[in-house]
Design an enzyme around this catalytic site. Sequence first.
Site, PDB file in Angstrom:
ATOM      1  N   HIS A 136       0.780  -1.122   0.032  1.00 53.76           N
ATOM      2  CA  HIS A 136      -0.166   0.095   0.141  1.00 53.76           C
ATOM      3  C   HIS A 136       0.825   1.206   0.120  1.00 53.76           C
ATOM      4  O   HIS A 136       1.694   1.536   0.858  1.00 53.76           O
ATOM      5  CB  HIS A 136      -1.007  -0.150   1.219  1.00 53.76           C
ATOM      6  CG  HIS A 136      -1.815   0.870   1.223  1.00 53.76           C
ATOM      7  ND1 HIS A 136      -1.854   1.832   2.242  1.00 53.76           N
ATOM      8  CD2 HIS A 136      -2.830   1.490   0.499  1.00 53.76           C
ATOM      9  CE1 HIS A 136      -2.806   2.780   2.124  1.00 53.76           C
ATOM     10  NE2 HIS A 136      -3.623   2.443   1.063  1.00 53.76           N
ATOM     11  N   HIS A 145      -0.965  11.020  -2.045  1.00 53.25           N
ATOM     12  CA  HIS A 145      -2.537  10.809  -1.467  1.00 53.25           C
ATOM     13  C   HIS A 145      -3.429  12.010  -1.265  1.00 53.25           C
ATOM     14  O   HIS A 145      -4.448  11.947  -1.689  1.00 53.25           O
ATOM     15  CB  HIS A 145      -2.180   9.699  -0.253  1.00 53.25           C
ATOM     16  CG  HIS A 145      -3.620   9.396   0.188  1.00 53.25           C
ATOM     17  ND1 HIS A 145      -4.263  10.024   1.170  1.00 53.25           N
ATOM     18  CD2 HIS A 145      -4.165   8.034  -0.154  1.00 53.25           C
ATOM     19  CE1 HIS A 145      -5.258   9.492   1.391  1.00 53.25           C
ATOM     20  NE2 HIS A 145      -5.450   8.468   0.573  1.00 53.25           N
ATOM     21  N   GLU A 183      -4.335   4.101  -8.368  1.00 50.89           N
ATOM     22  CA  GLU A 183      -5.601   4.651  -7.964  1.00 50.89           C
ATOM     23  C   GLU A 183      -5.739   6.059  -8.553  1.00 50.89           C
ATOM     24  O   GLU A 183      -4.911   6.759  -8.069  1.00 50.89           O
ATOM     25  CB  GLU A 183      -5.612   4.408  -6.587  1.00 50.89           C
ATOM     26  CG  GLU A 183      -7.033   5.056  -5.822  1.00 50.89           C
ATOM     27  CD  GLU A 183      -6.857   5.249  -4.498  1.00 50.89           C
ATOM     28  OE1 GLU A 183      -6.352   4.559  -4.005  1.00 50.89           O
ATOM     29  OE2 GLU A 183      -8.050   5.976  -4.148  1.00 50.89           O
TER      30      GLU A 183
HETATM   31  O1  G3P Z   1      -6.479   1.314  -3.234  1.00 50.42           O
HETATM   32  C1  G3P Z   1      -6.739   1.231  -1.838  1.00 50.42           C
HETATM   33  C2  G3P Z   1      -6.544   2.327  -0.853  1.00 50.42           C
HETATM   34  O2  G3P Z   1      -5.437   2.820  -1.074  1.00 50.42           O
HETATM   35  C3  G3P Z   1      -7.813   3.124  -0.996  1.00 50.42           C
HETATM   36  O3  G3P Z   1      -7.714   4.252   0.313  1.00 50.42           O
HETATM   37  O4  G3P Z   1      -7.374   6.423   0.963  1.00 50.42           O
HETATM   38  O5  G3P Z   1      -5.447   4.482   1.184  1.00 50.42           O
HETATM   39  O6  G3P Z   1      -6.131   5.703  -1.125  1.00 50.42           O
HETATM   40  P1  G3P Z   1      -6.444   5.155   0.315  1.00 50.42           P
HETATM   41 MG    MG Z   2      -4.944   4.382  -2.383  1.00 50.33          MG
END
Ligand code: G3P
Ligand code: MG
Length: 249
Positions: free
Chosen positions: A12, A54, A114
């Site tokens: 992640h 992010h 993403e």
């Molecule tokens: O893609 C999984 C996760 O990253 C989604 O939430 O807020 O961590 O981008 P976030």
């Molecule tokens: Mg994410």
Amino acid sequence: MTSLVIPKVIGHRGAKAYAPENTLASFHAAADMGIEWVECDVKLTKDSEAIIFHDEELDRCTGTHGLVKDFTLKEIRELDAGSWFGESFVGEKIPTLEELLNTVLERGMGVNLEIKPCPGREVETAEVMLDVATRIWPDDLPPPLISSFQHVSLETAMDMMPEWPRGYLIDEYVKSWKEVADYVKASTVNINGNTSKPDEIEEYVDYNKPVLAYTINQPDKARQLLRLGIDSFFADNPDVIREALDPTN
Ligand code: G3P
Ligand code: MG
């Protein structure tokens, strides 16, 4: 179309527990652990360049006050995205999407991009991201998984690159989720593994597409979700979760 093969564990924002999230150091950290895929967040600078970051605000990961959308790429590149995490990361930059893709390719990893648009830039972010990614990503490799919480961004990705798989991100359960997943022809359903209830998870699993859960850093939680039918896990500590899910343990 090639069939979608997704590893059990996806790093992640790289390997967020060990290096400043969404920096090249973080993606290298994941690669050094032998992690097969990483996830990252893509948004646009003021001058519409695709970067890996992010938050809408710069503060948390750079110590600079302001919004990403108000900074040009040149200004963004002057920021330090590593020192907030630790002294050994001083000078880490916010990567461009191009740098991220080249790093992932060099390290032989797969990637989940993403689309994380600043409000109002849902279409543009998807367009710029797909423009860059399709220019760089080799045709003979399995394509990136494109995901988003934003339906419009997924719709744009579908129009531009229908054959690249799409992950529909769902934070809170809504009754209409299947209609959206059908509409964007989702290849995966990417859910909040910490807040989804067992009956909701059952419904996601019954959709018969891979279900990916974020962000799972506790071994017990990962094993519990695995029993409920979750296929893959986004983890800040992907080495720990990979070991927890190893059937030989
Ligand atoms: O893609 C999984 C996760 O990253 C989604 O939430 O807020 O961590 O981008 P976030
Ligand atoms: Mg994410």
